[in-house]
Design a protein around this motif. Structure first.
Motif, PDB file in Angstrom:
ATOM      1  N   GLN A 115     -13.787  -0.132  -9.760  1.00 17.15           N
ATOM      2  CA  GLN A 115     -12.816   0.506  -8.855  1.00 17.15           C
ATOM      3  C   GLN A 115     -11.466  -0.195  -8.923  1.00 17.15           C
ATOM      4  O   GLN A 115     -10.415   0.455  -8.909  1.00 17.15           O
ATOM      5  CB  GLN A 115     -13.361   0.480  -7.425  1.00 17.15           C
ATOM      6  CG  GLN A 115     -14.610   1.323  -7.213  1.00 17.15           C
ATOM      7  CD  GLN A 115     -15.177   1.171  -5.813  1.00 17.15           C
ATOM      8  OE1 GLN A 115     -14.528   0.627  -4.920  1.00 17.15           O
ATOM      9  NE2 GLN A 115     -16.400   1.625  -5.626  1.00 17.15           N
ATOM     10  N   TRP A 116     -11.496  -1.512  -8.993  1.00 17.04           N
ATOM     11  CA  TRP A 116     -10.262  -2.294  -9.055  1.00 17.04           C
ATOM     12  C   TRP A 116      -9.481  -1.972 -10.323  1.00 17.04           C
ATOM     13  O   TRP A 116      -8.260  -1.765 -10.286  1.00 17.04           O
ATOM     14  CB  TRP A 116     -10.623  -3.770  -8.992  1.00 17.04           C
ATOM     15  CG  TRP A 116      -9.480  -4.719  -9.138  1.00 17.04           C
ATOM     16  CD1 TRP A 116      -8.516  -5.013  -8.215  1.00 17.04           C
ATOM     17  CD2 TRP A 116      -9.186  -5.531 -10.286  1.00 17.04           C
ATOM     18  NE1 TRP A 116      -7.650  -5.956  -8.717  1.00 17.04           N
ATOM     19  CE2 TRP A 116      -8.034  -6.292  -9.975  1.00 17.04           C
ATOM     20  CE3 TRP A 116      -9.797  -5.690 -11.527  1.00 17.04           C
ATOM     21  CZ2 TRP A 116      -7.479  -7.189 -10.875  1.00 17.04           C
ATOM     22  CZ3 TRP A 116      -9.241  -6.602 -12.426  1.00 17.04           C
ATOM     23  CH2 TRP A 116      -8.102  -7.326 -12.103  1.00 17.04           C
ATOM     24  N   LEU A 117     -10.165  -1.904 -11.461  1.00 14.52           N
ATOM     25  CA  LEU A 117      -9.501  -1.563 -12.720  1.00 14.52           C
ATOM     26  C   LEU A 117      -8.884  -0.177 -12.651  1.00 14.52           C
ATOM     27  O   LEU A 117      -7.756   0.049 -13.109  1.00 14.52           O
ATOM     28  CB  LEU A 117     -10.495  -1.650 -13.876  1.00 14.52           C
ATOM     29  CG  LEU A 117     -11.006  -3.048 -14.242  1.00 14.52           C
ATOM     30  CD1 LEU A 117     -12.145  -2.945 -15.255  1.00 14.52           C
ATOM     31  CD2 LEU A 117      -9.883  -3.918 -14.791  1.00 14.52           C
ATOM     32  N   THR A 118      -9.624   0.768 -12.078  1.00 14.92           N
ATOM     33  CA  THR A 118      -9.131   2.143 -11.978  1.00 14.92           C
ATOM     34  C   THR A 118      -7.910   2.223 -11.076  1.00 14.92           C
ATOM     35  O   THR A 118      -6.900   2.863 -11.414  1.00 14.92           O
ATOM     36  CB  THR A 118     -10.240   3.065 -11.441  1.00 14.92           C
ATOM     37  OG1 THR A 118     -11.356   3.045 -12.331  1.00 14.92           O
ATOM     38  CG2 THR A 118      -9.733   4.497 -11.303  1.00 14.92           C
ATOM     39  N   GLN A 119      -7.966   1.575  -9.928  1.00 15.68           N
ATOM     40  CA  GLN A 119      -6.862   1.630  -8.978  1.00 15.68           C
ATOM     41  C   GLN A 119      -5.592   1.023  -9.542  1.00 15.68           C
ATOM     42  O   GLN A 119      -4.483   1.476  -9.248  1.00 15.68           O
ATOM     43  CB  GLN A 119      -7.260   0.906  -7.683  1.00 15.68           C
ATOM     44  CG  GLN A 119      -8.327   1.637  -6.884  1.00 15.68           C
ATOM     45  CD  GLN A 119      -8.868   0.792  -5.745  1.00 15.68           C
ATOM     46  OE1 GLN A 119      -8.527  -0.389  -5.594  1.00 15.68           O
ATOM     47  NE2 GLN A 119      -9.728   1.385  -4.928  1.00 15.68           N
ATOM     48  N   ARG A 120      -5.723  -0.001 -10.400  1.00 10.32           N
ATOM     49  CA  ARG A 120      -4.552  -0.659 -10.966  1.00 10.32           C
ATOM     50  C   ARG A 120      -4.190  -0.124 -12.347  1.00 10.32           C
ATOM     51  O   ARG A 120      -3.277  -0.644 -12.993  1.00 10.32           O
ATOM     52  CB  ARG A 120      -4.787  -2.167 -11.045  1.00 10.32           C
ATOM     53  CG  ARG A 120      -4.983  -2.835  -9.690  1.00 10.32           C
ATOM     54  CD  ARG A 120      -4.852  -4.340  -9.813  1.00 10.32           C
ATOM     55  NE  ARG A 120      -3.509  -4.726 -10.219  1.00 10.32           N
ATOM     56  CZ  ARG A 120      -2.493  -4.948  -9.386  1.00 10.32           C
ATOM     57  NH1 ARG A 120      -2.679  -4.824  -8.079  1.00 10.32           N
ATOM     58  NH2 ARG A 120      -1.309  -5.283  -9.850  1.00 10.32           N
ATOM     59  N   ASN A 121      -4.918   0.911 -12.786  1.00 13.42           N
ATOM     60  CA  ASN A 121      -4.667   1.510 -14.107  1.00 13.42           C
ATOM     61  C   ASN A 121      -4.725   0.464 -15.221  1.00 13.42           C
ATOM     62  O   ASN A 121      -3.895   0.444 -16.143  1.00 13.42           O
ATOM     63  CB  ASN A 121      -3.301   2.213 -14.130  1.00 13.42           C
ATOM     64  CG  ASN A 121      -3.251   3.404 -13.191  1.00 13.42           C
ATOM     65  OD1 ASN A 121      -4.194   4.194 -13.138  1.00 13.42           O
ATOM     66  ND2 ASN A 121      -2.171   3.514 -12.438  1.00 13.42           N
ATOM     67  N   ILE A 122      -5.723  -0.416 -15.133  1.00 10.82           N
ATOM     68  CA  ILE A 122      -5.914  -1.456 -16.138  1.00 10.82           C
ATOM     69  C   ILE A 122      -7.056  -1.036 -17.059  1.00 10.82           C
ATOM     70  O   ILE A 122      -8.165  -0.797 -16.589  1.00 10.82           O
ATOM     71  CB  ILE A 122      -6.249  -2.805 -15.486  1.00 10.82           C
ATOM     72  CG1 ILE A 122      -5.124  -3.255 -14.548  1.00 10.82           C
ATOM     73  CG2 ILE A 122      -6.503  -3.870 -16.557  1.00 10.82           C
ATOM     74  CD1 ILE A 122      -5.451  -4.504 -13.759  1.00 10.82           C
TER      75      ILE A 122
END
Length: 289
Positions: A115-122
């Motif tokens: 979720q963190w990667l998705t939210q930060r577009n990483i």
């Protein structure tokens, strides 16, 4: 217990913290890490200083046949801002009787990382890298067990300390002998010398990180060659304040080093890292938590 010598601005852990288990009790502890660092160059061209602090709440959840379950989370006044930048907490950890740690509910942590990667577009391909630009000066960390690395790095738990006993540190050239602090304090201190080869290895690693962040080409061979021409001379002094039970309640580490660079310029680098454990209720009154 792991402490970087010079706490370079680009390699300070995103959320540094300490942990002190209080087995058999559900009392929460408030862990506070405070750091100060400075660097003064002989040519006057690279003088700098900085300071800061981080906090974490540790709660003993329960005792089991396998060990003690601890929960780590952020103080309320830090949680909102930090959770949007990092995925680490809350986290439940099992401390086994031999002191080893195991992260619990790993699947939930992995989901939080996604979720963190998705939210930060990483993109996942960036995991493990130090991206340049974008205002994100931290490694893209996607490893759930890095939570345990942070606990180990700033952990106040250690074998019982005694005057006259040897004490080692990963960055020291040899063990030192524990001596009692001044009579006004209950605890011990140890004086150590910096291991030059280990300091050079850390310098090379820091150079590689900085090059990656600045999108510059630097091979490990070149970084190690440059570091090999750098001279490190300095000391480490560690102090441990004890509770009446003998547990460490406060630890401080002061590093002083003179670094002679390949071009002949010298830098005097100092750092002070203090980790202290407070009762949460006392912290509310004293620090406004």
């Amino acid at each position: 217990m792991r402490f970087y010598l010079f706490l370079s601005a680009v390699i300070v852990s995103a959320i540094p913290f300490a942990a002190q288990a209080n087995a058999g009790s559900d009392r929460a502890s408030w862990l506070q890490l405070v750091y100060e660092r400075s660097s003064v160059s002989s040519d006057g061209g690279s003088n700098s200083s900085s300071s800061g602090q981080q906090s974490l709440i540790e709660t003993v959840m329960r005792n089991t046949d396998d060990g003690v379950v601890l929960r780590y989370d952020l103080p309320r006044d830090e949680a909102g801002n930090t959770r949007t930048r990092f995925w680490y907490f809350p986290a439940d950890v099992l401390e086994r009787p031999d002191g080893s740690l195991e992260l619990l509910d790993v699947d939930s942590v992995k989901s939080r990382i996604d979720q963190w990667l998705t939210q930060r577009n990483i993109p996942r391909e960036a995991c493990g890298l130090w991206p340049h630009g974008g205002g994100f000066p931290y490694r893209v960390d996607c490893d759930p067990d890095s939570i345990l690395d942070q606990i180990e790095a700033f952990d106040l738990r250690m074998p019982r300390l005694e005057a006259g006993a040897e004490f080692s540190h990963p960055m020291a050239s040899s063990p030192g002998i524990l001596e009692r602090l001044a009579a006004a304090r209950t605890g011990y201190f140890v004086a150590l010398s910096i291991d030059q080869q280990k300091a050079r290895a850390e310098e090379a690693n820091n150079a590689l990180i900085l090059a990656q962040m600045l999108d510059e080409d630097l091979s490990r061979e070149q970084a190690e060659s440059d570091a090999a021409q750098t001279d490190f001379q300095g000391s480490i002094r560690m102090e441990f304040d004890l509770e009446p039970t003998g547990s460490v309640i406060k630890m401080s580490m002061r590093t002083n080093a003179v670094v002679t660079n390949p071009d002949g310029t010298r830098e005097t680098k100092t750092s002070l890292v203090t980790v202290e454990r407070h009762d949460v209720e006392a912290a509310k009154a004293q620090f406004g938590y």
